[in-house]
Structures are given as structure tokens and as C-alpha cells.
Design a protein around this motif. Structure first.
Motif, PDB file in Angstrom:
ATOM      1  N   ARG A  82       0.846  -1.187   0.000  1.00  0.00           N
ATOM      2  CA  ARG A  82       0.000   0.000   0.000  1.00  0.00           C
ATOM      3  C   ARG A  82       0.886   1.243   0.000  1.00  0.00           C
ATOM      4  O   ARG A  82       1.886   1.283   0.716  1.00  0.00           O
ATOM      5  CB  ARG A  82      -0.885   0.008   1.241  1.00  0.00           C
ATOM      6  CG  ARG A  82      -1.922  -1.094   1.216  1.00  0.00           C
ATOM      7  CD  ARG A  82      -2.935  -0.922   2.336  1.00  0.00           C
ATOM      8  NE  ARG A  82      -4.031  -1.846   2.176  1.00  0.00           N
ATOM      9  CZ  ARG A  82      -4.008  -3.107   2.619  1.00  0.00           C
ATOM     10  NH1 ARG A  82      -2.957  -3.586   3.230  1.00  0.00           N
ATOM     11  NH2 ARG A  82      -5.061  -3.897   2.445  1.00  0.00           N
ATOM     12  N   PRO A  83       0.498   2.252  -0.778  1.00  0.00           N
ATOM     13  CA  PRO A  83       1.271   3.493  -0.770  1.00  0.00           C
ATOM     14  C   PRO A  83       1.307   4.085   0.639  1.00  0.00           C
ATOM     15  O   PRO A  83       0.321   4.014   1.364  1.00  0.00           O
ATOM     16  CB  PRO A  83       0.496   4.416  -1.709  1.00  0.00           C
ATOM     17  CG  PRO A  83      -0.412   3.534  -2.482  1.00  0.00           C
ATOM     18  CD  PRO A  83      -0.674   2.323  -1.650  1.00  0.00           C
ATOM     19  N   PHE A  84       2.456   4.625   1.010  1.00  0.00           N
ATOM     20  CA  PHE A  84       2.538   5.304   2.297  1.00  0.00           C
ATOM     21  C   PHE A  84       1.585   6.505   2.288  1.00  0.00           C
ATOM     22  O   PHE A  84       1.405   7.148   1.247  1.00  0.00           O
ATOM     23  CB  PHE A  84       3.966   5.775   2.583  1.00  0.00           C
ATOM     24  CG  PHE A  84       4.884   4.684   3.065  1.00  0.00           C
ATOM     25  CD1 PHE A  84       4.595   3.962   4.221  1.00  0.00           C
ATOM     26  CD2 PHE A  84       6.045   4.384   2.367  1.00  0.00           C
ATOM     27  CE1 PHE A  84       5.439   2.964   4.674  1.00  0.00           C
ATOM     28  CE2 PHE A  84       6.898   3.381   2.812  1.00  0.00           C
ATOM     29  CZ  PHE A  84       6.594   2.667   3.967  1.00  0.00           C
ATOM     30  N   PRO A  85       0.990   6.820   3.429  1.00  0.00           N
ATOM     31  CA  PRO A  85       0.108   7.997   3.506  1.00  0.00           C
ATOM     32  C   PRO A  85       0.850   9.252   3.037  1.00  0.00           C
ATOM     33  O   PRO A  85       2.025   9.441   3.333  1.00  0.00           O
ATOM     34  CB  PRO A  85      -0.234   8.090   5.004  1.00  0.00           C
ATOM     35  CG  PRO A  85      -0.034   6.698   5.530  1.00  0.00           C
ATOM     36  CD  PRO A  85       1.096   6.120   4.716  1.00  0.00           C
ATOM     37  N   GLY A  86       0.149  10.086   2.306  1.00  0.00           N
ATOM     38  CA  GLY A  86       0.726  11.345   1.834  1.00  0.00           C
ATOM     39  C   GLY A  86       1.633  11.203   0.623  1.00  0.00           C
ATOM     40  O   GLY A  86       2.348  12.142   0.280  1.00  0.00           O
ATOM     41  N   LEU A  87       1.603  10.053  -0.035  1.00  0.00           N
ATOM     42  CA  LEU A  87       2.508   9.839  -1.168  1.00  0.00           C
ATOM     43  C   LEU A  87       2.301  10.871  -2.273  1.00  0.00           C
ATOM     44  O   LEU A  87       3.277  11.413  -2.800  1.00  0.00           O
ATOM     45  CB  LEU A  87       2.346   8.426  -1.739  1.00  0.00           C
ATOM     46  CG  LEU A  87       3.203   8.106  -2.968  1.00  0.00           C
ATOM     47  CD1 LEU A  87       4.693   8.225  -2.631  1.00  0.00           C
ATOM     48  CD2 LEU A  87       2.886   6.718  -3.500  1.00  0.00           C
ATOM     49  N   GLU A  88       1.072  11.151  -2.628  1.00  0.00           N
ATOM     50  CA  GLU A  88       0.813  12.104  -3.712  1.00  0.00           C
ATOM     51  C   GLU A  88       1.429  13.462  -3.394  1.00  0.00           C
ATOM     52  O   GLU A  88       2.086  14.068  -4.237  1.00  0.00           O
ATOM     53  CB  GLU A  88      -0.694  12.253  -3.975  1.00  0.00           C
ATOM     54  CG  GLU A  88      -1.324  11.055  -4.629  1.00  0.00           C
ATOM     55  CD  GLU A  88      -1.821  10.001  -3.640  1.00  0.00           C
ATOM     56  OE1 GLU A  88      -1.563  10.136  -2.415  1.00  0.00           O
ATOM     57  OE2 GLU A  88      -2.451   9.030  -4.080  1.00  0.00           O
ATOM     58  N   LYS A  89       1.249  13.938  -2.160  1.00  0.00           N
ATOM     59  CA  LYS A  89       1.803  15.232  -1.747  1.00  0.00           C
ATOM     60  C   LYS A  89       3.331  15.200  -1.786  1.00  0.00           C
ATOM     61  O   LYS A  89       3.972  16.136  -2.264  1.00  0.00           O
ATOM     62  CB  LYS A  89       1.313  15.575  -0.342  1.00  0.00           C
ATOM     63  CG  LYS A  89       1.783  16.912   0.155  1.00  0.00           C
ATOM     64  CD  LYS A  89       1.235  17.206   1.537  1.00  0.00           C
ATOM     65  CE  LYS A  89       1.758  18.531   2.054  1.00  0.00           C
ATOM     66  NZ  LYS A  89       1.310  18.787   3.424  1.00  0.00           N
ATOM     67  N   ARG A  90       3.909  14.110  -1.291  1.00  0.00           N
ATOM     68  CA  ARG A  90       5.368  13.970  -1.286  1.00  0.00           C
ATOM     69  C   ARG A  90       5.929  14.004  -2.701  1.00  0.00           C
ATOM     70  O   ARG A  90       6.924  14.673  -2.970  1.00  0.00           O
ATOM     71  CB  ARG A  90       5.751  12.662  -0.606  1.00  0.00           C
ATOM     72  CG  ARG A  90       7.236  12.401  -0.562  1.00  0.00           C
ATOM     73  CD  ARG A  90       7.547  11.102   0.141  1.00  0.00           C
ATOM     74  NE  ARG A  90       8.959  10.808   0.039  1.00  0.00           N
ATOM     75  CZ  ARG A  90       9.470   9.622   0.236  1.00  0.00           C
ATOM     76  NH1 ARG A  90       8.707   8.603   0.566  1.00  0.00           N
ATOM     77  NH2 ARG A  90      10.763   9.427   0.111  1.00  0.00           N
ATOM     78  N   VAL A  91       5.284  13.305  -3.613  1.00  0.00           N
ATOM     79  CA  VAL A  91       5.739  13.264  -5.000  1.00  0.00           C
ATOM     80  C   VAL A  91       5.683  14.653  -5.618  1.00  0.00           C
ATOM     81  O   VAL A  91       6.624  15.082  -6.296  1.00  0.00           O
ATOM     82  CB  VAL A  91       4.895  12.241  -5.813  1.00  0.00           C
ATOM     83  CG1 VAL A  91       5.073  12.430  -7.302  1.00  0.00           C
ATOM     84  CG2 VAL A  91       5.264  10.815  -5.409  1.00  0.00           C
ATOM     85  N   LEU A  92       4.613  15.379  -5.391  1.00  0.00           N
ATOM     86  CA  LEU A  92       4.492  16.735  -5.935  1.00  0.00           C
ATOM     87  C   LEU A  92       5.563  17.665  -5.383  1.00  0.00           C
ATOM     88  O   LEU A  92       6.154  18.452  -6.120  1.00  0.00           O
ATOM     89  CB  LEU A  92       3.101  17.306  -5.637  1.00  0.00           C
ATOM     90  CG  LEU A  92       1.950  16.714  -6.442  1.00  0.00           C
ATOM     91  CD1 LEU A  92       0.610  17.249  -5.945  1.00  0.00           C
ATOM     92  CD2 LEU A  92       2.124  17.011  -7.925  1.00  0.00           C
ATOM     93  N   GLN A  93       5.827  17.564  -4.089  1.00  0.00           N
ATOM     94  CA  GLN A  93       6.831  18.432  -3.463  1.00  0.00           C
ATOM     95  C   GLN A  93       8.238  18.100  -3.963  1.00  0.00           C
ATOM     96  O   GLN A  93       8.992  18.988  -4.334  1.00  0.00           O
ATOM     97  CB  GLN A  93       6.785  18.291  -1.946  1.00  0.00           C
ATOM     98  CG  GLN A  93       5.590  18.932  -1.308  1.00  0.00           C
ATOM     99  CD  GLN A  93       5.501  18.639   0.189  1.00  0.00           C
ATOM    100  OE1 GLN A  93       6.095  17.700   0.694  1.00  0.00           O
ATOM    101  NE2 GLN A  93       4.743  19.463   0.888  1.00  0.00           N
ATOM    102  N   GLU A  94       8.590  16.840  -3.920  1.00  0.00           N
ATOM    103  CA  GLU A  94       9.953  16.442  -4.258  1.00  0.00           C
ATOM    104  C   GLU A  94      10.227  16.471  -5.753  1.00  0.00           C
ATOM    105  O   GLU A  94      11.370  16.555  -6.174  1.00  0.00           O
ATOM    106  CB  GLU A  94      10.259  15.068  -3.672  1.00  0.00           C
ATOM    107  CG  GLU A  94      10.248  15.089  -2.155  1.00  0.00           C
ATOM    108  CD  GLU A  94      10.768  13.823  -1.530  1.00  0.00           C
ATOM    109  OE1 GLU A  94      11.583  13.123  -2.169  1.00  0.00           O
ATOM    110  OE2 GLU A  94      10.367  13.535  -0.396  1.00  0.00           O
ATOM    111  N   GLY A  95       9.172  16.405  -6.548  1.00  0.00           N
ATOM    112  CA  GLY A  95       9.353  16.369  -7.985  1.00  0.00           C
ATOM    113  C   GLY A  95       9.493  17.720  -8.653  1.00  0.00           C
ATOM    114  O   GLY A  95       9.774  17.788  -9.846  1.00  0.00           O
ATOM    115  N   GLN A  96       9.345  18.796  -7.906  1.00  0.00           N
ATOM    116  CA  GLN A  96       9.416  20.122  -8.504  1.00  0.00           C
ATOM    117  C   GLN A  96      10.777  20.356  -9.149  1.00  0.00           C
ATOM    118  O   GLN A  96      11.809  20.281  -8.495  1.00  0.00           O
ATOM    119  CB  GLN A  96       9.132  21.192  -7.452  1.00  0.00           C
ATOM    120  CG  GLN A  96       7.706  21.170  -6.978  1.00  0.00           C
ATOM    121  CD  GLN A  96       7.418  22.238  -5.943  1.00  0.00           C
ATOM    122  OE1 GLN A  96       8.248  23.094  -5.657  1.00  0.00           O
ATOM    123  NE2 GLN A  96       6.223  22.196  -5.398  1.00  0.00           N
TER     124      GLN A  96
END
Length: 183
Positions: A82-96
């Protein structure tokens, strides 16, 4: 140097591996399971696309000493990532400002579980999944494929994995690699 590519592992970094021993009803300690799993020729063959599911289930059930009351295939499907909680937010932040990529030793069963549970992977420029590529970390070829695909210097790739051997292999090629242990 700022990384142009942020390369993640999947299990243990972006997705929770859960408790496979309990999920499958195995009679072994977690450390014994992971040692057997990571050294298994059947796991490697399945996770590099060289073994079909039916063969894998039969072979790995024996390697793990499975004696459950349901077919091993059914027990295996109870082990969900299962994806860790907050994965979508983490990806958006770190991917900038960087390209995101995934380099994972995985199988189609676990990949489909995680992919269906989150939209985070839509932001990834590329996924390098062992069952599709045939390359398995920590083998050098797995990392060389990433470098070649992005056409950049190894130092322009930041790699995050939860297995030290994979981090060491990436570093040997000049990749900025870090070992991440989730809390």
C-alpha cells in the motif's frame, strides 16, 4: 549539484511492504522471510519476467515452507503493498523541477496493487520495473538502463532505496544514492 532525476525504489520507500509473514500465514520470523525472499532464485526469475505466475507460486511455496490451508496463490494475494500515507503530496513536493522515476524489483501482482491505490505514479517520467525490464537491483545493468534512458551523468541522479546493497551499487556508478528507512 542539483539532481535532474529523482529515482525512487517502491517497496519500503514509497509503499508499505506490510507483514508478509502474517499475511501469508507463514511459520517463520520476518528476518528469515526476507533472507529467503531476497535470495530466492524463484523470486528473482518471477520479478525479472522469466517465470510465469503458476511456476512461481509452486516454487516459492516450497522455498518458504508454506503449509497453509488455502492454495499458496490465494495466500500470496493477501500480501498487499500500500502506498505510504501522503505519497501524492510527497511526490508533488519532491518532484518540482526534476524528473521523477521509479526503479523497483517487483512483480506484476504487487505493482498493480500499488498503482491502483494511488495516482502518484502518473507524475513519473519513467518506471523501471524489474518484471518488465528484466534487470534486478543491485545488478549494474538496472542502474545503467536508467542513466542511458535519461541521457545524463550519474551524478545528476538522486536515488532513494531502503536496501544498502542497492545504494552501494548505485554509488559505485557515481549516482547520488541514499538509504531510506521509513519510520
Amino acid at each position: 549539484m542539483t539532481a535532474k532525476v529523482l529515482l525512487f525504489d517502491l517497496g519500503g520507500v514509497l509503499a508499505d511492504l506490510g507483514d508478509p509473514v502474517a499475511a501469508m500465514g507463514l511459520d517463520m520470523k520476518p528476518a528469515e522471510f526476507w533472507r529467503t525472499w531476497t535470495q530466492s532464485p524463484s523470486v528473482r526469475a518471477f520479478e525479472t519476467g522469466r517465470m510465469v505466475e503458476a511456476e512461481f507460486f509452486e516454487a516459492v511455496a516450497g522455498e518458504l515452507g508454506y503449509r497453509g490451508d488455502v492454495p499458496f496463490e490465494q495466500a500470496f494475494h493477501r500480501w498487499t503493498l500500500r502506498p505510504f500515507p501522503g505519497l501524492e503530496k510527497r511526490v508533488l513536493q519532491e518532484g518540482q523541477g526534476r524528473q521523477l522515476a521509479l526503479l523497483s524489483n517487483t512483480n506484476p501482482i504487487h505493482w498493480n496493487q500499488v498503482r491502483k491505490a494511488t495516482s502518484a505514479f502518473e507524475a513519473f517520467a519513467q518506471t523501471f520495473l524489474s518484471f518488465e525490464t528484466g534487470y534486478f537491483k543491485p545488478d549494474r545493468a538496472a542502474f545503467e538502463q536508467v542513466i542511458e534512458h535519461f541521457g545524463c551523468r550519474p551524478t545528476e541522479i538522486r536515488f532513494i532505496d531502503d536496501v544498502q546493497a542497492n545504494v552501494d551499487a548505485a554509488r559505485a556508478l557515481g549516482i547520488d544514492a541514499h538509504c531510506y528507512i521509513p519510520r
